[in-house]
Design a protein around this motif. Structure first.
Motif, PDB file in Angstrom:
ATOM      1  N   ASN A 231       0.838  -1.210   0.000  1.00 26.61           N
ATOM      2  CA  ASN A 231       0.000   0.000   0.000  1.00 26.61           C
ATOM      3  C   ASN A 231       0.868   1.253   0.000  1.00 26.61           C
ATOM      4  OD1 ASN A 231      -2.902  -1.213   0.676  1.00 26.61           O
ATOM      5  ND2 ASN A 231      -1.410  -2.242   1.997  1.00 26.61           N
ATOM      6  N   SER A 232       1.947   1.224  -0.772  1.00 24.40           N
ATOM      7  CA  SER A 232       2.926   2.303  -0.735  1.00 24.40           C
ATOM      8  C   SER A 232       2.357   3.652  -1.149  1.00 24.40           C
ATOM      9  CB  SER A 232       4.121   1.950  -1.630  1.00 24.40           C
ATOM     10  OG  SER A 232       3.679   1.725  -2.957  1.00 24.40           O
ATOM     11  N   HIS A 233       1.255   3.667  -1.916  1.00 24.86           N
ATOM     12  CA  HIS A 233       0.662   4.942  -2.346  1.00 24.86           C
ATOM     13  C   HIS A 233      -0.121   5.634  -1.229  1.00 24.86           C
ATOM     14  CE1 HIS A 233      -2.489   1.928  -2.755  1.00 24.86           C
ATOM     15  NE2 HIS A 233      -3.392   2.913  -2.786  1.00 24.86           N
ATOM     16  N   LEU A 234      -0.319   4.918  -0.114  1.00 26.91           N
ATOM     17  CA  LEU A 234      -1.142   5.473   0.962  1.00 26.91           C
ATOM     18  C   LEU A 234      -0.313   6.116   2.082  1.00 26.91           C
ATOM     19  CD1 LEU A 234      -3.774   2.600   1.372  1.00 26.91           C
ATOM     20  CD2 LEU A 234      -3.932   4.672  -0.037  1.00 26.91           C
ATOM     21  N   HIS A 236       3.843   7.729   3.475  1.00 25.24           N
ATOM     22  CA  HIS A 236       5.157   8.231   3.094  1.00 25.24           C
ATOM     23  C   HIS A 236       5.945   8.583   4.356  1.00 25.24           C
ATOM     24  CE1 HIS A 236       3.776  12.421   3.779  1.00 25.24           C
ATOM     25  NE2 HIS A 236       2.610  11.944   3.341  1.00 25.24           N
TER      26      HIS A 236
END
Length: 380
Positions: A231-234, A236
Protein backbone atom coordinates in the motif's frame (compact mmCIF):
# COMPACT_ATOMS: atom_id res chain seq x y z
CA UNK A 1 22.59 -39.71 108.91
CA UNK A 2 19.67 -37.52 107.99
CA UNK A 3 21.95 -34.57 107.61
CA UNK A 4 24.12 -36.45 105.09
CA UNK A 5 21.12 -37.43 102.97
CA UNK A 6 19.96 -33.89 103.01
CA UNK A 7 23.29 -32.75 101.65
CA UNK A 8 23.12 -35.32 98.85
CA UNK A 9 19.76 -33.99 97.74
CA UNK A 10 21.07 -30.45 97.75
CA UNK A 11 23.94 -31.42 95.47
CA UNK A 12 21.83 -33.38 92.94
CA UNK A 13 19.22 -30.72 92.31
CA UNK A 14 21.55 -28.10 90.70
CA UNK A 15 22.94 -30.77 88.38
CA UNK A 16 19.46 -31.39 87.02
CA UNK A 17 19.08 -27.69 86.24
CA UNK A 18 22.40 -27.49 84.41
CA UNK A 19 21.79 -30.47 82.09
CA UNK A 20 19.46 -28.71 79.56
CA UNK A 21 22.09 -26.02 78.98
CA UNK A 22 24.43 -28.59 77.39
CA UNK A 23 22.20 -29.06 74.30
CA UNK A 24 24.02 -27.66 71.23
CA UNK A 25 22.20 -25.13 69.02
CA UNK A 26 21.08 -26.32 65.56
CA UNK A 27 23.02 -25.15 62.49
CA UNK A 28 21.44 -22.50 60.33
CA UNK A 29 20.73 -23.36 56.71
CA UNK A 30 19.03 -22.27 53.49
CA UNK A 31 17.05 -24.26 50.96
CA UNK A 32 19.16 -24.75 47.82
CA UNK A 33 16.61 -23.17 45.50
CA UNK A 34 16.29 -20.12 47.76
CA UNK A 35 20.07 -19.82 47.99
CA UNK A 36 20.53 -20.07 44.22
CA UNK A 37 17.86 -17.40 43.76
CA UNK A 38 19.74 -15.12 46.19
CA UNK A 39 23.02 -15.77 44.38
CA UNK A 40 21.35 -14.85 41.09
CA UNK A 41 20.10 -11.63 42.70
CA UNK A 42 23.64 -10.83 43.82
CA UNK A 43 24.89 -11.13 40.22
CA UNK A 44 22.38 -11.66 37.43
CA UNK A 45 23.40 -14.54 35.18
CA UNK A 46 22.11 -12.51 32.23
CA UNK A 47 25.34 -10.48 32.53
CA UNK A 48 27.49 -13.50 31.68
CA UNK A 49 28.93 -13.87 28.19
CA UNK A 50 26.81 -15.88 25.74
CA UNK A 51 29.51 -18.57 25.42
CA UNK A 52 29.76 -19.11 29.16
CA UNK A 53 28.24 -21.91 31.25
CA UNK A 54 26.96 -20.35 34.46
CA UNK A 55 24.47 -21.02 37.22
CA UNK A 56 23.65 -24.24 39.08
CA UNK A 57 25.65 -26.96 37.28
CA UNK A 58 25.18 -29.90 39.65
CA UNK A 59 22.04 -30.31 41.77
CA UNK A 60 21.51 -33.06 44.34
CA UNK A 61 18.03 -34.54 44.40
CA UNK A 62 15.62 -32.24 46.26
CA UNK A 63 15.02 -31.33 48.95
CA UNK A 64 18.56 -30.08 49.56
CA UNK A 65 19.56 -27.64 52.28
CA UNK A 66 22.81 -25.71 52.52
CA UNK A 67 24.58 -24.96 55.80
CA UNK A 68 28.07 -24.42 54.37
CA UNK A 69 28.90 -22.59 51.14
CA UNK A 70 32.43 -23.29 49.89
CA UNK A 71 34.17 -20.74 47.62
CA UNK A 72 36.92 -21.60 45.16
CA UNK A 73 38.38 -20.16 41.98
CA UNK A 74 38.98 -23.57 40.35
CA UNK A 75 37.34 -26.82 41.37
CA UNK A 76 40.10 -29.43 41.07
CA UNK A 77 39.99 -32.90 42.59
CA UNK A 78 42.20 -31.71 45.46
CA UNK A 79 39.83 -28.82 46.14
CA UNK A 80 36.82 -31.16 45.94
CA UNK A 81 38.41 -33.36 48.62
CA UNK A 82 38.87 -30.26 50.78
CA UNK A 83 35.24 -29.24 50.26
CA UNK A 84 34.04 -32.69 51.35
CA UNK A 85 36.31 -32.67 54.41
CA UNK A 86 34.91 -29.29 55.40
CA UNK A 87 31.30 -30.53 55.04
CA UNK A 88 30.33 -28.22 52.18
CA UNK A 89 26.76 -28.48 50.90
CA UNK A 90 27.26 -26.17 47.91
CA UNK A 91 30.46 -25.28 46.08
CA UNK A 92 30.65 -21.90 44.36
CA UNK A 93 33.39 -22.33 41.77
CA UNK A 94 34.20 -19.11 39.91
CA UNK A 95 35.34 -21.09 36.86
CA UNK A 96 32.71 -23.59 35.69
CA UNK A 97 34.11 -27.13 36.12
CA UNK A 98 31.63 -28.24 33.45
CA UNK A 99 32.19 -26.11 30.38
CA UNK A 100 31.99 -28.30 27.32
CA UNK A 101 29.18 -30.83 27.19
CA UNK A 102 29.83 -34.17 28.91
CA UNK A 103 28.64 -37.11 26.82
CA UNK A 104 29.03 -39.59 29.67
CA UNK A 105 29.68 -39.60 33.42
CA UNK A 106 32.37 -42.20 34.17
CA UNK A 107 35.47 -42.45 36.37
CA UNK A 108 37.70 -41.88 33.33
CA UNK A 109 38.32 -38.10 33.40
CA UNK A 110 38.81 -35.74 36.32
CA UNK A 111 35.85 -33.53 35.47
CA UNK A 112 33.53 -36.53 35.29
CA UNK A 113 34.87 -37.67 38.65
CA UNK A 114 34.04 -34.25 40.12
CA UNK A 115 30.40 -34.68 39.12
CA UNK A 116 30.27 -38.23 40.50
CA UNK A 117 31.77 -37.24 43.85
CA UNK A 118 29.50 -34.21 44.14
CA UNK A 119 26.37 -36.29 43.56
CA UNK A 120 27.54 -39.16 45.77
CA UNK A 121 28.09 -36.74 48.66
CA UNK A 122 25.03 -34.58 47.87
CA UNK A 123 27.03 -31.43 47.14
CA UNK A 124 25.78 -28.87 44.62
CA UNK A 125 28.04 -26.92 42.26
CA UNK A 126 27.31 -23.34 41.18
CA UNK A 127 29.42 -21.16 38.88
CA UNK A 128 29.01 -17.41 38.19
CA UNK A 129 32.18 -16.82 36.08
CA UNK A 130 31.75 -13.87 33.68
CA UNK A 131 28.68 -12.61 35.55
CA UNK A 132 31.11 -11.78 38.37
CA UNK A 133 33.43 -10.13 35.84
CA UNK A 134 30.68 -7.74 34.76
CA UNK A 135 29.10 -6.58 38.02
CA UNK A 136 30.26 -3.29 39.58
CA UNK A 137 31.33 -5.06 42.79
CA UNK A 138 33.01 -7.96 40.98
CA UNK A 139 36.36 -9.38 39.98
CA UNK A 140 37.53 -6.59 37.67
CA UNK A 141 36.77 -3.85 40.18
CA UNK A 142 38.69 -5.81 42.81
CA UNK A 143 41.65 -6.10 40.41
CA UNK A 144 41.53 -2.35 39.73
CA UNK A 145 42.09 -1.68 43.44
CA UNK A 146 45.65 -2.90 42.94
CA UNK A 147 46.41 0.19 40.84
CA UNK A 148 45.70 2.63 43.65
CA UNK A 149 43.28 5.57 43.53
CA UNK A 150 41.61 5.71 40.13
CA UNK A 151 38.31 6.08 38.32
CA UNK A 152 37.06 3.12 36.31
CA UNK A 153 34.62 2.52 33.47
CA UNK A 154 33.82 -0.79 31.75
CA UNK A 155 35.65 -1.39 28.47
CA UNK A 156 32.61 -3.19 27.07
CA UNK A 157 29.47 -2.00 28.90
CA UNK A 158 26.68 -4.47 29.57
CA UNK A 159 23.19 -3.85 28.29
CA UNK A 160 20.02 -4.41 30.28
CA UNK A 161 18.54 -7.88 29.73
CA UNK A 162 15.31 -6.42 28.33
CA UNK A 163 14.21 -3.51 26.19
CA UNK A 164 12.72 -0.41 27.83
CA UNK A 165 9.58 -1.01 25.76
CA UNK A 166 8.06 -4.03 24.09
CA UNK A 167 9.57 -4.94 20.75
CA UNK A 168 12.98 -4.54 19.14
CA UNK A 169 12.06 -2.03 16.40
CA UNK A 170 9.98 1.10 16.00
CA UNK A 171 8.24 1.94 12.72
CA UNK A 172 6.84 5.39 11.94
CA UNK A 173 5.08 6.63 8.81
CA UNK A 174 2.68 9.37 7.72
CA UNK A 175 -0.79 9.04 6.14
CA UNK A 176 -2.34 11.91 4.14
CA UNK A 177 -5.95 10.85 3.87
CA UNK A 178 -7.91 9.88 6.95
CA UNK A 179 -10.23 7.62 4.92
CA UNK A 180 -7.27 5.28 4.35
CA UNK A 181 -6.00 5.44 7.92
CA UNK A 182 -8.43 2.99 9.52
CA UNK A 183 -7.83 0.42 6.77
CA UNK A 184 -4.09 0.49 7.39
CA UNK A 185 -4.46 0.45 11.18
CA UNK A 186 -6.86 -2.48 11.04
CA UNK A 187 -4.39 -4.49 8.96
CA UNK A 188 -1.54 -3.65 11.35
CA UNK A 189 -3.56 -4.69 14.40
CA UNK A 190 -3.95 -8.12 12.80
CA UNK A 191 -0.19 -8.71 12.88
CA UNK A 192 1.02 -10.57 15.99
CA UNK A 193 3.77 -9.07 18.19
CA UNK A 194 2.78 -5.44 17.53
CA UNK A 195 2.68 -3.08 20.50
CA UNK A 196 2.42 0.62 21.35
CA UNK A 197 0.42 1.48 18.22
CA UNK A 198 -0.40 5.20 18.41
CA UNK A 199 -1.48 7.95 16.01
CA UNK A 200 -0.66 11.65 16.29
CA UNK A 201 -1.83 14.63 14.22
CA UNK A 202 0.93 16.14 12.11
CA UNK A 203 1.35 18.88 9.53
CA UNK A 204 3.77 18.87 6.61
CA UNK A 205 4.01 21.36 3.75
CA UNK A 206 0.76 22.98 4.85
CA UNK A 207 -1.23 19.74 4.77
CA UNK A 208 -2.84 17.92 7.68
CA UNK A 209 -1.46 14.41 8.16
CA UNK A 210 -1.52 11.56 10.66
CA UNK A 211 1.74 10.18 12.01
CA UNK A 212 1.57 6.47 12.91
CA UNK A 213 4.06 4.92 15.34
CA UNK A 214 4.36 1.30 16.47
CA UNK A 215 6.79 -1.05 18.19
CA UNK A 216 7.29 -4.58 16.93
CA UNK A 217 9.56 -7.61 17.06
CA UNK A 218 12.00 -8.58 14.32
CA UNK A 219 9.51 -11.16 13.05
CA UNK A 220 6.60 -8.69 12.99
CA UNK A 221 8.77 -6.08 11.26
CA UNK A 222 8.91 -8.23 8.14
CA UNK A 223 5.11 -8.37 8.01
CA UNK A 224 4.75 -4.63 8.63
CA UNK A 225 7.19 -3.80 5.82
CA UNK A 226 5.39 -6.20 3.48
CA UNK A 227 2.03 -4.60 4.33
CA UNK A 228 3.29 -1.09 3.74
CA UNK A 229 4.93 -2.14 0.48
CA UNK A 230 1.60 -3.38 -0.83
CA UNK A 231 0.00 0.00 0.00
CA UNK A 232 2.93 2.30 -0.73
CA UNK A 233 0.66 4.94 -2.35
CA UNK A 234 -1.14 5.47 0.96
CA UNK A 235 1.79 6.45 3.18
CA UNK A 236 5.16 8.23 3.09
CA UNK A 237 8.10 9.37 5.23
CA UNK A 238 8.64 5.91 6.67
CA UNK A 239 11.31 5.45 9.34
CA UNK A 240 12.48 2.16 10.87
CA UNK A 241 14.51 2.41 14.07
CA UNK A 242 16.35 -0.31 15.95
CA UNK A 243 15.57 -0.01 19.65
CA UNK A 244 18.62 -0.37 21.88
CA UNK A 245 18.65 -2.00 25.28
CA UNK A 246 19.85 0.61 27.80
CA UNK A 247 23.40 0.33 29.12
CA UNK A 248 23.81 -0.65 32.76
CA UNK A 249 25.93 1.82 34.76
CA UNK A 250 29.37 0.62 35.94
CA UNK A 251 28.67 -2.85 34.53
CA UNK A 252 30.49 -4.75 31.80
CA UNK A 253 33.66 -6.55 30.76
CA UNK A 254 37.12 -5.19 31.57
CA UNK A 255 37.91 -1.80 33.06
CA UNK A 256 39.58 1.36 31.78
CA UNK A 257 41.26 2.94 34.78
CA UNK A 258 42.43 6.53 34.97
CA UNK A 259 44.81 7.00 37.88
CA UNK A 260 44.37 10.03 40.11
CA UNK A 261 48.09 10.75 39.71
CA UNK A 262 50.51 9.36 37.11
CA UNK A 263 52.70 6.61 38.59
CA UNK A 264 55.95 5.11 37.33
CA UNK A 265 55.66 1.64 35.85
CA UNK A 266 58.14 0.43 38.44
CA UNK A 267 56.00 1.66 41.34
CA UNK A 268 52.84 0.28 39.75
CA UNK A 269 54.29 -3.20 39.41
CA UNK A 270 55.06 -3.21 43.12
CA UNK A 271 51.50 -2.15 43.92
CA UNK A 272 50.11 -4.95 41.78
CA UNK A 273 52.39 -7.59 43.30
CA UNK A 274 51.36 -6.48 46.77
CA UNK A 275 47.64 -6.54 45.90
CA UNK A 276 47.87 -10.02 44.37
CA UNK A 277 50.34 -11.33 46.98
CA UNK A 278 52.78 -12.38 44.25
CA UNK A 279 56.59 -12.30 44.45
CA UNK A 280 56.91 -12.10 40.67
CA UNK A 281 54.90 -10.95 37.66
CA UNK A 282 55.76 -10.82 33.95
CA UNK A 283 56.34 -7.43 32.32
CA UNK A 284 56.75 -6.41 28.68
CA UNK A 285 57.84 -2.80 28.21
CA UNK A 286 56.08 -0.85 25.50
CA UNK A 287 58.19 0.43 22.62
CA UNK A 288 60.31 3.34 23.85
CA UNK A 289 59.23 2.87 27.48
CA UNK A 290 61.34 2.28 30.60
CA UNK A 291 60.49 1.25 34.15
CA UNK A 292 60.35 4.94 35.05
CA UNK A 293 57.78 5.71 32.34
CA UNK A 294 54.63 7.24 33.80
CA UNK A 295 51.32 5.39 33.68
CA UNK A 296 48.14 7.44 33.72
CA UNK A 297 45.66 5.10 31.99
CA UNK A 298 45.57 1.34 32.47
CA UNK A 299 43.23 -1.15 30.81
CA UNK A 300 42.65 -4.41 32.66
CA UNK A 301 40.75 -7.65 32.43
CA UNK A 302 40.93 -10.48 34.95
CA UNK A 303 41.83 -13.88 33.55
CA UNK A 304 42.52 -14.00 29.82
CA UNK A 305 42.06 -10.44 28.58
CA UNK A 306 43.20 -10.49 24.96
CA UNK A 307 39.80 -10.12 23.31
CA UNK A 308 38.60 -7.54 25.84
CA UNK A 309 41.75 -5.39 25.66
CA UNK A 310 42.20 -5.55 21.90
CA UNK A 311 42.34 -2.09 20.32
CA UNK A 312 42.07 -0.21 23.65
CA UNK A 313 44.32 2.84 23.96
CA UNK A 314 46.17 2.87 27.29
CA UNK A 315 49.63 3.15 28.81
CA UNK A 316 49.37 -0.32 30.33
CA UNK A 317 47.50 -3.60 29.88
CA UNK A 318 47.00 -5.67 33.05
CA UNK A 319 45.64 -9.21 32.75
CA UNK A 320 46.39 -12.82 33.60
CA UNK A 321 47.48 -14.12 30.23
CA UNK A 322 47.94 -13.07 26.59
CA UNK A 323 49.49 -14.90 23.66
CA UNK A 324 53.03 -14.12 22.54
CA UNK A 325 51.87 -12.34 19.39
CA UNK A 326 49.22 -10.31 21.21
CA UNK A 327 51.91 -9.05 23.59
CA UNK A 328 54.10 -8.13 20.61
CA UNK A 329 51.24 -6.16 19.05
CA UNK A 330 50.68 -4.18 22.27
CA UNK A 331 54.39 -3.48 22.74
CA UNK A 332 54.69 -2.21 19.15
CA UNK A 333 51.99 0.36 19.97
CA UNK A 334 53.96 1.59 23.00
CA UNK A 335 51.70 -0.19 25.49
CA UNK A 336 53.38 -2.02 28.35
CA UNK A 337 51.89 -5.35 29.41
CA UNK A 338 51.76 -6.99 32.84
CA UNK A 339 50.81 -10.68 33.01
CA UNK A 340 50.18 -12.34 36.37
CA UNK A 341 48.96 -15.81 35.26
CA UNK A 342 45.28 -16.44 34.69
CA UNK A 343 43.77 -17.24 38.07
CA UNK A 344 46.14 -14.99 40.06
CA UNK A 345 44.12 -12.03 38.78
CA UNK A 346 40.89 -13.58 40.12
CA UNK A 347 41.52 -15.67 43.24
CA UNK A 348 42.08 -12.80 45.68
CA UNK A 349 38.53 -11.64 45.05
CA UNK A 350 37.17 -14.64 46.95
CA UNK A 351 37.93 -13.15 50.40
CA UNK A 352 36.05 -10.00 49.45
CA UNK A 353 33.24 -12.10 47.96
CA UNK A 354 32.89 -14.07 51.20
CA UNK A 355 32.21 -10.90 53.17
CA UNK A 356 29.80 -9.50 50.57
CA UNK A 357 27.83 -12.76 50.38
CA UNK A 358 27.67 -13.00 54.17
CA UNK A 359 25.93 -9.62 54.20
CA UNK A 360 23.77 -10.42 51.16
CA UNK A 361 22.63 -13.73 52.67
CA UNK A 362 22.11 -12.14 56.10
CA UNK A 363 24.61 -14.53 57.73
CA UNK A 364 22.14 -17.41 57.38
CA UNK A 365 24.86 -19.90 56.39
CA UNK A 366 28.57 -20.49 56.92
CA UNK A 367 30.78 -19.30 54.03
CA UNK A 368 34.36 -20.53 53.73
CA UNK A 369 37.15 -20.02 51.17
CA UNK A 370 39.30 -22.87 49.87
CA UNK A 371 42.83 -23.09 51.26
CA UNK A 372 44.06 -25.52 48.58
CA UNK A 373 42.91 -23.62 45.50
CA UNK A 374 45.93 -22.21 43.64
CA UNK A 375 47.17 -21.32 40.19
CA UNK A 376 48.68 -24.39 38.48
CA UNK A 377 51.71 -22.43 37.29
CA UNK A 378 54.58 -21.35 39.51
CA UNK A 379 57.99 -19.80 38.97
CA UNK A 380 60.83 -22.20 39.86
Amino acid sequence: MCMLLSCVHLIRRPLQCIQPLLVLPSRSFMDLKALVSSLNDFASLSLAESWDNVGLLVEPSPPHTVSTLFLTNDLTEEVMQEALQRKADLILSYHPPIFRALKRITWKTWKERLVIRALEHRVGIYSPHTAYDAIPHGVNNWLAKGLGACTTVPLHPSMAPSYPTEGTHRVEFSVDHTEHLETILSSIRGIPEISSLITLPARAEGEEQTRVSLNCTQKALLEVVALLSRNSHLYHKTEIMLLQKPLLPHTGMGRLCTLSEPVSLSALTERIKSHLSLPYIRLALGMGKTLEAKVKVAALCAGSGSSVLQGVEADLYLTGEMSHHEVLDAVAKGISVILCEHSNTERGFLAELRDMLATHLENKITIIVSERDKDPLQVV
